[in-house]
Design a protein around this motif. Structure first.
Motif, PDB file in Angstrom:
ATOM      1  N   ARG A   1       0.819  -1.206   0.000  1.00 25.67           N
ATOM      2  CA  ARG A   1       0.000   0.000   0.000  1.00 25.67           C
ATOM      3  C   ARG A   1       0.854   1.258   0.000  1.00 25.67           C
ATOM      4  N   ASP A   2       1.882   1.270   0.825  1.00 23.06           N
ATOM      5  CA  ASP A   2       2.671   2.489   1.008  1.00 23.06           C
ATOM      6  C   ASP A   2       3.811   2.635   0.015  1.00 23.06           C
ATOM      7  N   GLN A   3       4.196   1.544  -0.658  1.00 26.30           N
ATOM      8  CA  GLN A   3       5.391   1.608  -1.492  1.00 26.30           C
ATOM      9  C   GLN A   3       5.202   1.218  -2.945  1.00 26.30           C
ATOM     10  N   LEU A   4       4.384   0.209  -3.232  1.00 30.55           N
ATOM     11  CA  LEU A   4       4.376  -0.358  -4.578  1.00 30.55           C
ATOM     12  C   LEU A   4       3.971   0.658  -5.648  1.00 30.55           C
ATOM     13  N   LEU A   5       2.780   1.210  -5.540  1.00 30.12           N
ATOM     14  CA  LEU A   5       2.315   2.119  -6.579  1.00 30.12           C
ATOM     15  C   LEU A   5       3.137   3.402  -6.647  1.00 30.12           C
ATOM     16  N   PRO A   6       3.495   4.018  -5.495  1.00 28.19           N
ATOM     17  CA  PRO A   6       4.371   5.191  -5.582  1.00 28.19           C
ATOM     18  C   PRO A   6       5.715   4.886  -6.236  1.00 28.19           C
ATOM     19  N   LEU A   7       6.284   3.708  -5.950  1.00 28.72           N
ATOM     20  CA  LEU A   7       7.568   3.350  -6.540  1.00 28.72           C
ATOM     21  C   LEU A   7       7.435   3.144  -8.047  1.00 28.72           C
ATOM     22  N   ILE A   8       6.395   2.459  -8.476  1.00 32.50           N
ATOM     23  CA  ILE A   8       6.189   2.258  -9.911  1.00 32.50           C
ATOM     24  C   ILE A   8       6.087   3.603 -10.621  1.00 32.50           C
ATOM     25  N   ASP A   9       5.310   4.542 -10.046  1.00 32.18           N
ATOM     26  CA  ASP A   9       5.144   5.855 -10.658  1.00 32.18           C
ATOM     27  C   ASP A   9       6.437   6.657 -10.638  1.00 32.18           C
ATOM     28  N   GLN A  10       7.140   6.624  -9.512  1.00 30.86           N
ATOM     29  CA  GLN A  10       8.382   7.394  -9.382  1.00 30.86           C
ATOM     30  C   GLN A  10       9.425   6.961 -10.408  1.00 30.86           C
ATOM     31  N   LEU A  11       9.636   5.647 -10.527  1.00 29.86           N
ATOM     32  CA  LEU A  11      10.671   5.164 -11.436  1.00 29.86           C
ATOM     33  C   LEU A  11      10.260   5.329 -12.894  1.00 29.86           C
ATOM     34  N   ALA A  12       8.966   5.357 -13.145  1.00 30.49           N
ATOM     35  CA  ALA A  12       8.513   5.679 -14.501  1.00 30.49           C
ATOM     36  C   ALA A  12       8.835   7.125 -14.844  1.00 30.49           C
ATOM     37  N   GLN A  13       8.607   8.026 -13.891  1.00 28.51           N
ATOM     38  CA  GLN A  13       8.909   9.444 -14.112  1.00 28.51           C
ATOM     39  C   GLN A  13      10.400   9.676 -14.292  1.00 28.51           C
ATOM     40  N   GLU A  14      11.219   8.850 -13.640  1.00 33.93           N
ATOM     41  CA  GLU A  14      12.670   8.993 -13.747  1.00 33.93           C
ATOM     42  C   GLU A  14      13.240   8.294 -14.981  1.00 33.93           C
ATOM     43  N   GLY A  15      12.402   7.637 -15.747  1.00 33.53           N
ATOM     44  CA  GLY A  15      12.852   6.977 -16.953  1.00 33.53           C
ATOM     45  C   GLY A  15      13.512   5.628 -16.736  1.00 33.53           C
ATOM     46  N   VAL A  16      13.334   5.057 -15.539  1.00 34.81           N
ATOM     47  CA  VAL A  16      13.920   3.746 -15.248  1.00 34.81           C
ATOM     48  C   VAL A  16      13.160   2.654 -15.997  1.00 34.81           C
ATOM     49  N   TRP A  17      11.850   2.808 -16.066  1.00 38.24           N
ATOM     50  CA  TRP A  17      11.032   1.834 -16.788  1.00 38.24           C
ATOM     51  C   TRP A  17       9.795   2.492 -17.368  1.00 38.24           C
ATOM     52  N   GLU A  18       9.180   1.764 -18.293  1.00 38.10           N
ATOM     53  CA  GLU A  18       7.909   2.146 -18.901  1.00 38.10           C
ATOM     54  C   GLU A  18       6.869   1.149 -18.426  1.00 38.10           C
ATOM     55  N   VAL A  19       5.710   1.654 -18.038  1.00 36.59           N
ATOM     56  CA  VAL A  19       4.712   0.817 -17.374  1.00 36.59           C
ATOM     57  C   VAL A  19       3.578   0.441 -18.322  1.00 36.59           C
ATOM     58  N   THR A  20       3.328  -0.849 -18.414  1.00 39.60           N
ATOM     59  CA  THR A  20       2.098  -1.361 -19.011  1.00 39.60           C
ATOM     60  C   THR A  20       1.279  -1.971 -17.889  1.00 39.60           C
ATOM     61  N   SER A  21       0.028  -1.575 -17.774  1.00 38.33           N
ATOM     62  CA  SER A  21      -0.834  -2.158 -16.747  1.00 38.33           C
ATOM     63  C   SER A  21      -2.115  -2.663 -17.392  1.00 38.33           C
ATOM     64  N   VAL A  22      -2.540  -3.826 -16.951  1.00 38.07           N
ATOM     65  CA  VAL A  22      -3.747  -4.460 -17.476  1.00 38.07           C
ATOM     66  C   VAL A  22      -4.682  -4.711 -16.315  1.00 38.07           C
ATOM     67  N   ALA A  23      -5.857  -4.096 -16.355  1.00 37.84           N
ATOM     68  CA  ALA A  23      -6.839  -4.300 -15.289  1.00 37.84           C
ATOM     69  C   ALA A  23      -7.408  -5.710 -15.372  1.00 37.84           C
ATOM     70  N   LEU A  24      -7.478  -6.382 -14.233  1.00 37.74           N
ATOM     71  CA  LEU A  24      -8.002  -7.743 -14.153  1.00 37.74           C
ATOM     72  C   LEU A  24      -9.321  -7.733 -13.393  1.00 37.74           C
ATOM     73  N   GLU A  25     -10.325  -8.313 -13.977  1.00 41.21           N
ATOM     74  CA  GLU A  25     -11.656  -8.304 -13.382  1.00 41.21           C
ATOM     75  C   GLU A  25     -11.750  -9.295 -12.222  1.00 41.21           C
ATOM     76  N   ASP A  26     -12.775  -9.112 -11.434  1.00 39.78           N
ATOM     77  CA  ASP A  26     -13.060 -10.037 -10.338  1.00 39.78           C
ATOM     78  C   ASP A  26     -13.163 -11.457 -10.892  1.00 39.78           C
ATOM     79  N   GLY A  27     -12.368 -12.379 -10.333  1.00 41.80           N
ATOM     80  CA  GLY A  27     -12.399 -13.763 -10.760  1.00 41.80           C
ATOM     81  C   GLY A  27     -11.302 -14.160 -11.726  1.00 41.80           C
ATOM     82  N   GLU A  28     -10.594 -13.195 -12.323  1.00 43.93           N
ATOM     83  CA  GLU A  28      -9.539 -13.557 -13.274  1.00 43.93           C
ATOM     84  C   GLU A  28      -8.337 -14.188 -12.580  1.00 43.93           C
TER      85      GLU A  28
END
Length: 226
Positions: free
Chosen positions: A177-204
């Motif tokens: 909660r406190d680290q994962l999403l902020p870290l993904i966003d931060q490192l994307a802004q710094e050019g460390v990585w490019e993010v692809t995210s796929v929403a998964l529905e209930d039950g997938e």
């Protein structure tokens, strides 16, 4: 179902007071009936990650790639990748008994019994893997967010780190909660990585996990310390 910390197998709140070694021992005791139990939950994050990899990578290119399955467990994801033509897949997990189940089935080329965190694993060269994958390994007490530092080091620039995480685990785990999403966003802004995210529905992901997200992080650097 007997063994150390048995209640924490399904009550993740109990893991908050457990050490990483405690949790690895819990899975060691759980190894022989792990898959049987999770089949009853219609548990399939390994299928979600495997299907994503198969869509991403042409069939005639898969055998050329080095893949590391982090939190490999008994080899559910590794077996799917192998069946889909990924012939060079290694498995890393701190629970030796879980890896032994995969070893009996000859799923991985190399079996690395180790934790993954920010510490350097001397058994793995920098920029060695084309892809890192993980399924069901981001919840309470498993892969810490600081492990991305090591994953960035061992994946090649241009390679990807691909994993799933149920939304409810992000909301309930202090680490996520406190680290994962902020870290993904931060490192994307710094050019460390490019993010692809796929929403998964209930039950997938399973009959009990609810909705979630598959993340695939295309890494551009050899190392990043944080």
């Amino acid at each position: 179902m007997a063994g150390r910390h048995a209640q924490a197998r399904f009550d993740f709140s109990l893991r908050k007071k457990m050490t990483p070694r405690d949790i690895a021992d819990m899975f060691n005791d759980f190894a022989e009936d792990y898959e049987q139990v999770y089949v009853t939950l219609d548990w399939r994050p390994f299928e979600v990650v495997g299907d994503f990899m198969a869509k991403l990578i042409p069939e005639d290119h898969r055998s050329k790639l080095k893949v590391l399955d982090v939190g490999a467990g008994t080899g559910l994801l590794g077996n799917k990748l192998k069946n889909d033509g990924f012939t060079h897949v290694d498995g890393l997990d701190p629970a030796e008994n879980m890896l032994n189940v995969a070893k009996r089935r000859n799923i991985y080329q190399r079996y690395l019994c180790a934790f993954i965190n920010k510490e350097r694993n001397g058994a793995i060269e920098t920029d060695y893997y084309d892809y890192i994958v993980a399924s069901g390994a981001f919840n309470e007490g498993l892969i810490p967010c600081e492990a991305f530092q090591e994953m960035i080091r061992i994946v090649k620039p241009g390679g990807r780190i691909t994993f799933t995480v149920p939304t409810r685990y992000i909301n309930s785990s202090d680490n996520l909660r406190d680290q994962l999403l902020p870290l993904i966003d931060q490192l994307a802004q710094e050019g460390v990585w490019e993010v692809t995210s796929v929403a998964l529905e209930d039950g997938e992901l399973s009959s009990t996990d609810g909705p979630g997200t598959l993340y695939s992080l295309r890494v551009f650097v050899s190392e990043k310390k944080f």
